[in-house]
Scaffold this active site. Structure first.
Site, PDB file in Angstrom:
ATOM      1  N   TYR A 189       0.814  -1.198   0.000  1.00 40.26           N
ATOM      2  CA  TYR A 189       0.000   0.000   0.000  1.00 40.26           C
ATOM      3  C   TYR A 189       0.862   1.270   0.000  1.00 40.26           C
ATOM      4  CZ  TYR A 189      -3.992   2.936   1.211  1.00 40.26           C
ATOM      5  OH  TYR A 189      -4.968   3.890   1.205  1.00 40.26           O
ATOM      6  N   GLU A 245      -6.929  13.022 -13.210  1.00 41.61           N
ATOM      7  CA  GLU A 245      -6.611  14.109 -12.288  1.00 41.61           C
ATOM      8  C   GLU A 245      -5.143  14.492 -12.458  1.00 41.61           C
ATOM      9  OE1 GLU A 245      -6.595  15.065  -7.491  1.00 41.61           O
ATOM     10  OE2 GLU A 245      -7.002  13.051  -8.162  1.00 41.61           O
ATOM     11  N   GLU A 322       0.129   8.326  -7.025  1.00 45.49           N
ATOM     12  CA  GLU A 322      -0.613   9.582  -6.937  1.00 45.49           C
ATOM     13  C   GLU A 322       0.140  10.780  -7.516  1.00 45.49           C
ATOM     14  OE1 GLU A 322      -3.600   8.300  -3.350  1.00 45.49           O
ATOM     15  OE2 GLU A 322      -2.205   9.937  -2.945  1.00 45.49           O
TER      16      GLU A 322
END
Ligand SMILES: *[C@@H]1O[C@H](CO)[C@@H](O)[C@H](O)[C@H]1NC(C)=O
Ligand SMILES: *[C@@H]1O[C@H](CO)[C@@H](O)[C@H](O)[C@H]1NC(C)=O
Length: 430
Positions: A189, A245, A322
């Protein structure tokens, strides 16, 4: 002028999608499914009917999709009972056994075995699906997005339970255009392996076919809000552009790329070292793990030396998923990319890749800080796991996919959505 047009396009698109959804809602009714006299016989086998005895049929999906209070109350009561949850759960063993007979499996699970239109055949898609547990969610997702002309690469976490790996291997073995990734990794993660999983699927998909036009990555708890035909029409309207995004990195996230990290005890930890600047002093932008990009973007990821250097640099950063895709999206020369200036920033709500409800952005309409209405399911790590009460609002959004769904949380949300999409896909034939 060009800019103006670009800005108006999403609005128009949203309007078309909303009107389309309203029209579909007026057609949809649980009880009527399968009795449409106009339905050509060859497609009737693909209709979801109530005859299969699924326990969710007790709900009134057409009323639920309209946001009918009474129907939602009833659905809620149903989802609160343990017996109901038990009855809708499909164990890994079922898939392992059922997929031994692929023909029967595809028929009983109502997979599309023929493309629904030439328009869709002419615009194949490539999907990367990164999964680690909850096979039922994965299979329901595959079933709803599956068409014979698309390509699907499935990455199952190397440390997943044996029954999860066996079940997913069994399912994928039934389809020539669905395959397991050639190199599975152990996903950690917020660390690099999450990106590597997608990269490995990208390479396999790129090599599997030269035909596909767009790439979409998914996790096991995503679900589409559009039919395949709607998706490809929306993608065509991007005119070669990508949709994800990509924003100026906020100062509070800079530490993620300023410090080196490593994986210890299965977790990402700071190494105590400072990192140098990114290669070529590329501006690092902020985004999320989920992207909708054209084939040329994927070619760049696999072959562009600047990006290969960026990838090497990113391997010890925190949560590279991200920022990596968002950064590549703003590099000159990448097909479908934009200039890095913040005037071209695009938020997750404006991109079509993924609808996610973050807990701290929820609120009632009209409250100045709220981004979307309150979650009708429950939250996992600050993200809404949708309930049936979220569906009406979701179907008015322009996003192609939404995250998160879970049949263990609200099986009716998944059931009503898949039924709606199949009915709509078949209705599009006329
Ligand atoms: C479902 O709800 C609608 C009202 O929204 C109603 O007209 C319809 O009869 C209901 N269907 C069933 C099977 O109860
Ligand atoms: C591409 O696929 C072919 C077989 O179709 C295989 O021989 C080759 O190694 C693959 N290349 C890559 C980079 O995966």
């Amino acid at each position: 002028m060009r800019l103006l047009k670009r800005r108006q396009r999403p609005l128009l698109l949203t309007l078309i999608v909303v009107l389309g959804s309203l029209w579909m809602l007026s057609l949809l009714s649980c009880s009527k499914a399968g009795k449409d006299p106009a339905s050509p016989l060859r497609y009737r086998q693909f209709e979801y009917t109530d005859d299969d005895g699924s326990p969710e049929k007790a709900c009134n999906c057409s009323a639920i999709l309209r946001g009918d209070r009474e129907a939602l109350e009833q659905a809620k009561l149903l989802t609160l009972t343990k017996d109901f949850h038990k009855s809708v759960r499909i164990p890994d063993e079922y898939y392992i056994n059922a997929a031994q007979d692929c023909r029967k499996f595809k028929i009983s699970r109502k997979y599309l075995t023929v493309p629904l239109s030439q328009e869709e055949v002419d615009f194949p898609l490539a999907y990367s699906m990164v999964v680690h547990h909850k096979v039922q969610n994965f299979e329901r997702l595959l079933r709803v997005i599956y068409t014979p002309q698309n390509f699907y690469c499935v990455h199952v976490d190397k440390k997943s339970e044996a029954s999860v790996i066996s079940a997913i291997e069994a399912i994928t073995s039934c389809f020539s255009n669905v395959f397991m990734v050639s190199q599975a990794v152990s996903v950690v993660y917020s660390a690099w392996p999450r990106v590597q999983a997608d990269l490995n699927c990208m390479a396999d998909l790129y090599n599997a076919s030269t035909k596909w036009k767009y790439f979409i990555n998914l996790c096991g708890q995503d679900f589409p809000l559009k039919t395949n035909l709607e998706i490809i029409r929306i993608l065509r309207s991007l005119q070669g552009g990508n949709s994800l995004e990509s924003e100026t990195m906020p100062p509070e996230k800079r530490w993620r790329v300023a410090n080196a990290h490593h994986i210890a005890d299965g977790q990402i930890q700071p190494s105590g070292k400072t990192k140098g600047p990114p290669p070529f002093n590329l501006p690092v932008l902020s985004g999320n793990a989920y992207i909708v990009v054209n084939r040329g973007y994927i070619r760049s990821v696999l072959e562009d030396n600047r990006i290969l250097a960026l990838i090497e640099w990113a391997k010890d950063t925190y949560s590279p998923d991200e920022f990596l895709w968002a950064t590549i999206q703003r590099m000159p020369g990448v097909p479908g990319s934009m200039w890095p200036n913040s005037k071209y920033d695009i938020t997750d709500t404006n991109a079509i890749a993924r609808l996610v409800k973050w807990e701290w952005h929820e609120g009632s309409q009209g409250s100045p800080m709220a981004v979307y209405p309150e979650c009708q399911g429950n939250h996992v790590r600050g993200i809404c796991v949708y309930g049936a009460g979220d569906l009406q609002w979701m179907l008015e959004q322009h996003h192609l996919f939404a995250n998160k769904f879970d049949t263990d949380t609200d099986p009716i949300a998944v059931y009503c959505l898949e039924k709606y999409l199949r009915q709509k896909a078949l209705a599009e034939l006329y």
